[in-house]
Write a protein that holds these residues in place. Structure first.
Motif, PDB file in Angstrom:
ATOM      1  N   LYS A   1       4.585   0.194  -9.220  1.00  0.00           N
ATOM      2  CA  LYS A   1       3.747  -0.237 -10.339  1.00  0.00           C
ATOM      3  C   LYS A   1       2.696   0.818 -10.642  1.00  0.00           C
ATOM      4  CE  LYS A   1       2.090  -4.572 -11.221  1.00  0.00           C
ATOM      5  NZ  LYS A   1       1.212  -5.769 -11.040  1.00  0.00           N
TER       6      LYS A   1
ATOM      7  N   GLU B   1      -4.929   9.284  -6.930  1.00  0.00           N
ATOM      8  CA  GLU B   1      -5.615   8.421  -5.955  1.00  0.00           C
ATOM      9  C   GLU B   1      -6.914   7.880  -6.528  1.00  0.00           C
ATOM     10  OE1 GLU B   1      -5.751   9.897  -1.797  1.00  0.00           O
ATOM     11  OE2 GLU B   1      -4.743  11.649  -2.637  1.00  0.00           O
ATOM     12  N   CYS B   2      -7.347   8.454  -7.681  1.00  0.00           N
ATOM     13  CA  CYS B   2      -8.646   8.067  -8.240  1.00  0.00           C
ATOM     14  C   CYS B   2      -8.476   7.328  -9.565  1.00  0.00           C
ATOM     15  CB  CYS B   2      -9.500   9.312  -8.456  1.00  0.00           C
ATOM     16  SG  CYS B   2      -9.736  10.293  -6.963  1.00  0.00           S
ATOM     17  N   GLN B   3      -9.549   6.686  -9.990  1.00  0.00           N
ATOM     18  CA  GLN B   3      -9.578   6.050 -11.295  1.00  0.00           C
ATOM     19  C   GLN B   3      -9.314   7.107 -12.365  1.00  0.00           C
ATOM     20  OE1 GLN B   3      -9.741   2.873 -11.852  1.00  0.00           O
ATOM     21  NE2 GLN B   3      -9.914   2.420  -9.687  1.00  0.00           N
ATOM     22  N   PRO B   4      -8.694   6.716 -13.483  1.00  0.00           N
ATOM     23  CA  PRO B   4      -8.297   5.349 -13.838  1.00  0.00           C
ATOM     24  C   PRO B   4      -6.926   4.939 -13.293  1.00  0.00           C
ATOM     25  CG  PRO B   4      -7.758   6.801 -15.634  1.00  0.00           C
ATOM     26  CD  PRO B   4      -8.388   7.674 -14.561  1.00  0.00           C
ATOM     27  N   PHE B   5      -6.342   5.774 -12.441  1.00  0.00           N
ATOM     28  CA  PHE B   5      -4.995   5.480 -11.970  1.00  0.00           C
ATOM     29  C   PHE B   5      -4.991   4.462 -10.839  1.00  0.00           C
ATOM     30  CE2 PHE B   5      -4.791   9.783 -13.743  1.00  0.00           C
ATOM     31  CZ  PHE B   5      -3.765   9.619 -14.654  1.00  0.00           C
ATOM     32  N   SER B   6      -3.960   3.657 -10.820  1.00  0.00           N
ATOM     33  CA  SER B   6      -3.751   2.709  -9.733  1.00  0.00           C
ATOM     34  C   SER B   6      -2.241   2.548  -9.565  1.00  0.00           C
ATOM     35  CB  SER B   6      -4.395   1.365 -10.095  1.00  0.00           C
ATOM     36  OG  SER B   6      -4.024   0.396  -9.147  1.00  0.00           O
ATOM     37  N   ILE B   7      -1.761   2.855  -8.352  1.00  0.00           N
ATOM     38  CA  ILE B   7      -0.326   2.802  -8.116  1.00  0.00           C
ATOM     39  C   ILE B   7      -0.042   1.949  -6.892  1.00  0.00           C
ATOM     40  CG2 ILE B   7       1.744   4.173  -7.664  1.00  0.00           C
ATOM     41  CD1 ILE B   7       0.474   6.483  -9.102  1.00  0.00           C
ATOM     42  N   VAL B   8       0.930   1.063  -7.035  1.00  0.00           N
ATOM     43  CA  VAL B   8       1.306   0.172  -5.949  1.00  0.00           C
ATOM     44  C   VAL B   8       2.775   0.396  -5.618  1.00  0.00           C
ATOM     45  CG1 VAL B   8       1.431  -2.231  -5.193  1.00  0.00           C
ATOM     46  CG2 VAL B   8      -0.346  -1.521  -6.813  1.00  0.00           C
TER      47      VAL B   8
ATOM     48  N   LEU C   1      -0.618   1.637 -13.080  1.00  0.00           N
ATOM     49  CA  LEU C   1      -1.619   1.163 -14.023  1.00  0.00           C
ATOM     50  C   LEU C   1      -2.581   2.299 -14.348  1.00  0.00           C
ATOM     51  CD1 LEU C   1      -2.583  -2.308 -12.460  1.00  0.00           C
ATOM     52  CD2 LEU C   1      -0.859  -1.822 -14.194  1.00  0.00           C
TER      53      LEU C   1
ATOM     54  N   PRO D   1       0.846  -1.202   0.000  1.00  0.00           N
ATOM     55  CA  PRO D   1       0.000   0.000   0.000  1.00  0.00           C
ATOM     56  C   PRO D   1       0.871   1.238   0.000  1.00  0.00           C
ATOM     57  CG  PRO D   1       0.065  -0.983   2.183  1.00  0.00           C
ATOM     58  CD  PRO D   1       0.787  -1.913   1.266  1.00  0.00           C
TER      59      PRO D   1
ATOM     60  N   GLY E   1      -6.026  -0.293 -15.683  1.00  0.00           N
ATOM     61  CA  GLY E   1      -5.571  -1.683 -15.615  1.00  0.00           C
ATOM     62  C   GLY E   1      -4.400  -2.003 -16.528  1.00  0.00           C
TER      63      GLY E   1
END
Length: 186
Positions: free
Chosen positions: A24, A136-143, A26, A2, A29
């Motif tokens: 990572k 922090e919001c769609q469409p972004f995704s960071i790990v 995305l 996280p 996706g």
DNA sequence: CTAGGGATTGTCT
DNA sequence: GACAATCCCTAGG
């Protein structure tokens, strides 16, 4: 892992750029592991924020951990992550791992998918519509990465001012960077 | 208002 | 290795 957003949002561009290596990213996706970045500070002649707020660079003066997207040479989009202090980190290359088919479709089945800021943006479907959006919001995704990788650095690419600053960072040894990093000095 | 020039890439020689 | 593609911001008159 996280994300520790409190920590990440407090970093300036020079601190954030190497910190992003190995994370990572995305978009809808599609994406992979960040392997190359460049830092641009507010007091940096090469930075779009150097001359103060303008309509184009407004996102750089907004909250950190948001996207700053600009058009390069009239045809390519480039994706940055806004850092504390009106700076930004240009994402120059990722190692593609998710959504390979979609990336190839967007890239016209070319071999090079994500090595270079313009290619990366095209492969991930980034356009000016993403400018200013929160990561922090769609469409972004960071790990986050699980441990700090070995980092290479060099001078930045394609600029004409402040060319001596070693503010380009990369995942050491990665073959997915846009240009090889010089061997560590001796 | 006009001219100049990019945080680039793909194609051709 | 050289150069065109193509938009729009910036500087200067």
């Amino acid at each position: 892992m996280p994300l520790n957003l409190l920590e990440l949002k407090a970093l300036n561009a020079l601190e954030l750029a190497p910190r992003l290596i190995g994370m990572k990213l995305l978009v809808g996706g599609v994406g992979g592991s960040i392997v190359e970045t460049e830092a641009y500070l507010a007091e940096d002649p090469a930075s779009h924020s150097f001359r103060g707020p303008r309509p184009r660079n407004a996102a750089m003066f907004g909250p950190s951990w948001h996207a700053y997207v600009y058009r390069s040479y009239g045809l390519h989009w480039c994706l940055n992550i806004v850092a504390e202090g009106a700076g930004a980190v240009l994402l120059r290359a990722i190692e593609p791992t998710e959504g390979l088919a979609e990336m190839r479709a967007r890239r016209g089945s070319r071999v090079s998918l994500c090595n270079g800021p313009g290619r990366l943006a095209q492969a991930l479907g980034i356009t000016g519509a993403h400018n200013g959006l929160s990561l922090e919001c769609q469409p972004f995704s960071i790990v986050d990465r699980s441990h700090a990788p070995e980092i290479s650095s060099s001078t930045r690419i394609g600029i004409s001012k402040a060319t001596e600053q070693p503010w380009r960072f990369g995942f050491a040894g990665s073959r997915f960077v846009s240009r090889a990093f010089p061997k560590p000095g001796r």
